[in-house]
Write a protein that holds these residues in place. Structure first.
Motif, short mmCIF file in Angstrom:
data_model
loop_
_atom_site.label_atom_id
_atom_site.label_comp_id
_atom_site.label_asym_id
_atom_site.label_seq_id
_atom_site.Cartn_x
_atom_site.Cartn_y
_atom_site.Cartn_z
N ALA A 56 26.94 24.27 -10.95
CA ALA A 56 25.62 24.65 -11.46
C ALA A 56 24.63 23.49 -11.47
O ALA A 56 23.43 23.69 -11.52
N MET A 57 25.16 22.24 -11.45
CA MET A 57 24.26 21.10 -11.44
C MET A 57 24.01 20.59 -10.03
O MET A 57 23.37 19.57 -9.83
N THR A 133 28.66 24.01 -20.03
CA THR A 133 27.23 23.87 -19.74
C THR A 133 26.90 22.43 -19.35
O THR A 133 27.68 21.51 -19.63
N ALA A 134 25.73 22.26 -18.76
CA ALA A 134 25.30 20.93 -18.36
C ALA A 134 25.13 20.02 -19.57
O ALA A 134 25.30 18.81 -19.46
N SER A 156 24.15 26.01 -15.97
CA SER A 156 23.23 24.89 -16.09
C SER A 156 22.73 24.74 -17.52
O SER A 156 22.44 23.65 -17.97
N ASP A 157 22.58 25.82 -18.24
CA ASP A 157 22.14 25.68 -19.63
C ASP A 157 22.89 26.69 -20.48
O ASP A 157 23.88 27.26 -20.06
N GLU A 158 22.40 26.89 -21.67
CA GLU A 158 23.06 27.84 -22.57
C GLU A 158 22.93 29.23 -21.97
O GLU A 158 22.05 30.02 -22.31
#
Lengths: 328, 355, 339
Positions: A56-57, A133-134, A156-158
């Motif tokens: 995701a990053m 998550t990131a 990538s985030d919540e």
């Protein structure tokens, strides 16, 4: 006076130089260490089934062919759904507090602190690390984790979409078919439950209330247990919960007690974290006006149950809870 | 360093003494404030009971109070939520303002406020322990833990003040409060982080008077009433003490006696306020300043006027907490800070006066 | 003259002892951690004969964090010493200039709005959060300076305005923090408590220039601090350009503390306690005080971080809490002992 200043300056310059030198020398050592690591990885790449996936990053992650020791803190639900046992499981407070609702499957898995200290991770010699998550690898911790084992960041985030997470993890673990099957089974079960509930209660409003010592929280209708009950099971949310969901972005948002007193819910599920029994709670005159309380349709679950979690297993347990309560 | 701080203190106090000789009290203004304040407070309480997340018209509000019908939800909201909430806001506001006034009078330090006694930190420490080791403690249980924590912290601070070489000086008390506060809050943060209860604790402290029930009022009222009455009775001695230790001794006052009483009052009032409403900053700091500015230096006027003004401000701030972002509650501490900070900055920028 | 020389010698000797203590704690800290590595294996790693695993633990996990701890410790301590001199108040520390509160608010906003969306920035992305913290700290500090300005800045006004602005930032912080999801909340809380979260060599490299330029620069400015700490009237009398020097020194303190807070979160008490401890050893003259404060701060933070890593092993607690837990009792002891 002058000499004093001079000697102090010299001393400190010396100190700085020492620090600088030690930093430089160690960093050159670091690069050799990582060189070693990468050469050992390249020997593994010769195996045919090893793949490179983008996480995701945007990191290119080399996923081992058949990971044996996986650390996937707070993603255990998905692993259990896919029939994979992790090397260690999420915990807080020295391993005394774990995700209770998964313990049927994770009973014998050792615990790891939720903040995932490097050395604790390393002590399990994982061959794959999945990060939820990131935010968990903020501060370039990604680089350090990936020196322990290939590290894949799932979202990538919540990101609250557990289906996406499950599919991604399925892809990483070479179990995409199983992941799809889990989703199909879940949807089937949810659909059956939805039909039964539709016959039984129609559009009568159903509330989920997480009761803590001082406040009461309701889920966003699109997130967490809100997504299960109001989305997958097609239940109707009371006005107040819909109102809160319009602007409340968190999974759970505090509800004004005045709104609670006015709530038109015919069924209420309580996630109890308050330390009083349901009966004591319902004696409170604020609760007395809620139709569900008048008709005795209040169902209580402990906060250790799956209601505060999200995932295939958690949601299935929630559906079971709903069915056993309402269709009783 | 301590020497330096106390020097600073002395410098301040000499100018303050000069001022005190010049500025007499203004009983007329004070009486006016008392009457107008009480009237405004009643008006505020009325508004607080009439307005909220639920829309209830004024007629129903009236009936809810005077012709209570337990079967009506709107009456229940009035009786069980808004009345206790409004009463708690006024009591807590009065408690904080009065204990702030006493602290400032006793220590002759215009920056003294109840929080520097380490009371809030002590209460947070015990609440953290309750959350971590006794999860599921009830609301009333947490209030008791919180009050006990406040008491323990105040005792430690007081003991340090007495044990220290120079004796119980105001500066020492303030410094000890800061240090004990830092120590206790580091412990409670560590507990909160390790046991993953940090957010629960924050919600508890930011909650203000939103979830107050009658049972909390029943616990709060006797302590607050006792504390306030005691505060009124020692008001004269506080005025004398605010002239400085030497002056007070010269006038024949048993200063240690008064200080102990004063600290007990501060402890009772702040402990009760914190355990009901969590952290509500700036009332204890700003209200005594405003009051002193209006009524002069006589604590016999300052203390009652502070209590009325403090109650009024907190009732209004709590009303704001409900109305700013409905249906969500804004932390009432944030609102008092919004009111308090600009005023505080104004005071800080004034040349050597007020602060 | 004789006595001055004597004190000087004593000060240099104490600094030598402090440096020795740092080296000693450095090796002890290197040997401590969840994964046990025997001292002999540590030495093996250093001469290049260690196992790959031990190399990883020592060079990639423990060493960079320890070096960062030393740098942050020195930076915060010197920043505190400058502020105590400039404000003529032994209770001043970097928190008073709003640096912790400003940086804290910036980080909370970052976690709330930005986190996870910054991955597109490539190499720079890992520095977004520390840069946000730095910017927030600087902003708060300049706000305080501007509001305290009224034909010049007096120390008392600076402190008072600082208290007010800190409270305002704290109120804004709690509003956002309460809207967070639990895990973001925890991340923010740990940051605010002060934890060395930036733990690899890239951050050491980013941090180093601030420290090796600014700290020697303050040593160079030591004599102005001596004058300023005597009070404004004396300082003007002695011909110091009070406001100019004060502004330069404040700026240096803010830059030092800001860079430290960016890497180490809201570590409280260190900037307060380290200068006091150093002053007790070498006396109030800043030429000696500043270097020994730097050493003292580095030592304190290294020891605290070692404790923070190990006391509840394998989980960690924020180092800022350890610093407070060690610093506060010392402070209380001082309070009881001094008259």
């Amino acid at each position: 006076m002058n000499r004093k200043v001079k000697s102090a300056i010299i001393l400190n310059l010396l100190l700085c130089v020492i620090l600088l030198v030690s930093a430089c020398s160690t960093s050159s050592n670091t690069s050799t260490a990582s060189d070693n690591a990468s050469t050992s990885e390249t020997t593994e790449t010769t195996q045919p089934t090893e793949r490179i996936l983008e996480d995701a990053m945007g990191n290119e992650v080399e996923i081992p062919a058949n990971p044996q020791s996986i650390i996937a803190s707070y993603l255990e639900d998905h692993l259990v759904a896919l029939g994979v046992k992790p090397a260690a499981q999420w915990s807080i407070a020295d391993g005394t507090s774990v995700q209770n609702y998964l313990q049927d499957s994770l009973n014998e898995i050792p615990t790891i602190p939720s903040d995932l200290p490097f050395e604790a991770v390393m002590s399990f010699s994982p061959d794959l690390i999945l990060m939820d998550t990131a935010g968990m690898v903020e501060g370039d911790k990604y680089e350090q984790y990936s020196k322990i084992a290939p590290t894949y960041v799932v979202a990538s985030d919540e990101d609250n979409d557990w289906r996406k997470k499950l599919l991604r993890i399925g892809e990483v673990l070479n179990k995409s078919d199983e992941a799809k099957e889990v989703l199909e089974n879940y949807d089937l079960k949810a659909k059956e439950a939805k039909e039964q509930l539709e016959q039984e209660i129609g559009t009568k409003p159903v509330a989920i209330l997480w009761v803590t010592a001082k406040s009461i929280y309701v889920p966003n209708v699109n997130l967490s247990s809100g997504a299960v009950l109001y989305g997958d099971l097609g239940l109707t949310a009371p006005q107040a919960i819909q109102e809160v969901s319009e602007t409340g972005t968190a999974n759970w948002n505090a509800l004004s007690l005045e709104k609670l007193a006015e709530m038109e819910a015919e069924y209420v599920f309580i996630v109890n974290g308050k330390g009083v029994t349901k009966d004591e709670l319902l004696q409170d005159p604020v609760w007395a006006g809620i139709p569900a309380v008048k008709n005795g349709r209040v169902y209580e679950y402990d906060k250790q149950a799956s209601w505060l979690y999200t995932g295939a297993i958690a949601n299935l347990q929630m559906i079971d809870n709903v069915m056993e309560s309402i269709l009783k | 360093m301590i020497k330096k701080a106390s020097e600073m203190q002395q410098e301040n106090s000499t100018t303050e003494e000069q001022k005190q000789e010049r500025v007499a009290s203004r009983p007329l203004v004070a009486t006016l404030i008392l009457f107008a304040g009480v009237a405004a407070l009643f008006f505020g309480l009325g508004a607080s009971i009439s307005l909220g997340a639920a829309n209830i018209d004024f007629k129903t509000v009236w009936e809810g109070i005077f012709q209570f019908n337990p079967d009506l939800t709107s009456h229940q909201i009035i009786q069980e939520l808004r009345l206790p909430r409004a009463l708690a806001a006024s009591l807590v506001g009065a408690c904080l303002a009065v204990s702030g006034a006493i602290m400032q009078g006793m220590t002759r330090n215009p920056l003294a406020s109840p929080s520097i006694m380490g009371i809030t930190a002590g209460s947070a420490f015990m609440v953290a322990i309750a959350f971590a080791y006794f999860p599921g403690t009830s609301h009333v249980g947490l209030m008791i833990w919180s009050f006990a924590g406040a008491g323990i912290a105040a005792c430690i601070v007081f003991a340090i003040g007495i044990l220290s070489k120079g004796g119980l000086t105001p500066v020492k008390l303030a410094l000890a409060g800061t240090a004990v506060g830092a120590l206790l809050s580091s412990f409670s943060s560590a507990i909160a982080i390790h046991y993953d209860v940090a957010q629960d604790i924050s919600f508890w402290y930011a909650g203000g008077v939103a979830g107050v029930k009658w049972v909390s009022i029943q616990l709060l009222l006797p302590i607050a009433a006792f504390g306030l009455i005691m505060a009124f009775t020692i008001a004269r001695s506080i005025t004398v003490l605010s002239l400085g230790d030497d002056v007070a001794k010269g006038l024949g006052q048993r200063t240690a006696h008064v200080k102990v009483l004063g600290i007990i009052v501060v402890l009772l009032l702040t402990g009760a306020a914190v355990s009901v409403a969590g952290t509500v900053g700036f009332i204890g700091l700003v209200i005594p300043h405003i009051t002193r500015f209006l009524v002069g230096m006589d604590y016999r006027w300052i203390i009652p006027c502070s209590s009325i003004l403090g109650a009024l401000i907190l009732v209004l701030a709590d009303l704001g907490a409900r109305m700013i972002n409905p249906p969500f509650e804004t932390p009432v501490g944030a609102i008092t800070a919004m009111i308090g900070v600009p005023f505080f900055l104004y005071l800080a920028r004034r040349e050597r006066r007020g602060l | 003259m004789e006595s001055v020389k004597h004190i000087n010698k004593r000060a240099v000797a104490s600094m030598g002892i402090l440096a020795l203590l740092i080296v000693l704690s450095f090796f002890i800290s290197l040997n401590m951690g969840y994964i046990r590595i025997a001292p002999i294996d540590v030495i093996k790693v250093f001469i290049g004969a260690g196992t790959e695993e031990n190399q990883l633990v020592l060079f990639d996990f423990r060493l960079p964090r320890m070096v960062i701890a030393l740098l942050i410790g020195a930076g915060l301590a010197v920043s505190g010493a400058i502020l105590q001199g400039v404000a003529q108040n032994g209770l001043a520390d970097p928190g008073i200039l709003g640096i912790n509160a400003g940086a804290g608010l910036a980080v909370v906003l970052f976690i709330f709005f930005v986190q996870g969306t910054s991955s597109g920035l490539g190499m720079l992305s890992i520095f977004v959060m520390p840069l946000a913290a730095l910017a927030g700290g600087m902003l708060a500090a300049s706000l305080i300076y501007a509001l305290a300005w009224k034909k010049g800045v007096t120390p008392v006004r600076l402190i008072l305005v600082g208290i007010g602005i800190n409270a305002a930032f704290g109120a804004a912080l709690i509003i956002f923090q309460l809207k967070m999801n639990p895990r973001d909340f925890m991340q923010a809380t740990i940051w605010l408590s002060g934890s060395i979260w930036a733990t690899n060599w890239k951050f050491v490299v980013a941090m180093l220039p601030w420290i090796i330029i600014l700290i020697p620069y303050t040593f160079y400015k030591a004599r102005y601090l001596n004058v300023l700490s005597l009070g404004d009237h004396t300082a003007v009398g002695l011909g110091a350009a009070v406001e100019k020097e004060r502004r330069i020194l404040l700026l240096t303190a803010v830059a030092l503390a800001g860079s430290c807070v960016a890497m180490g979160g809201g570590i409280a008490f260190l900037g307060l306690v380290a200068p006091h401890l150093a002053r007790r050893i070498v006396g109030p003259k800043h030429e000696m005080l500043l270097p020994s404060t730097a050493l003292m701060g580095a030592l304190l933070l290294l020891v605290s971080d070692t404790i923070a890593r190990n006391i509840l092993s394998p989980s960690e607690i924020p180092v800022g809490l350890v610093v407070s837990a060690l610093g506060a009792p010392y402070f209380i002891y001082l309070l009881i002992k001094t008259n």
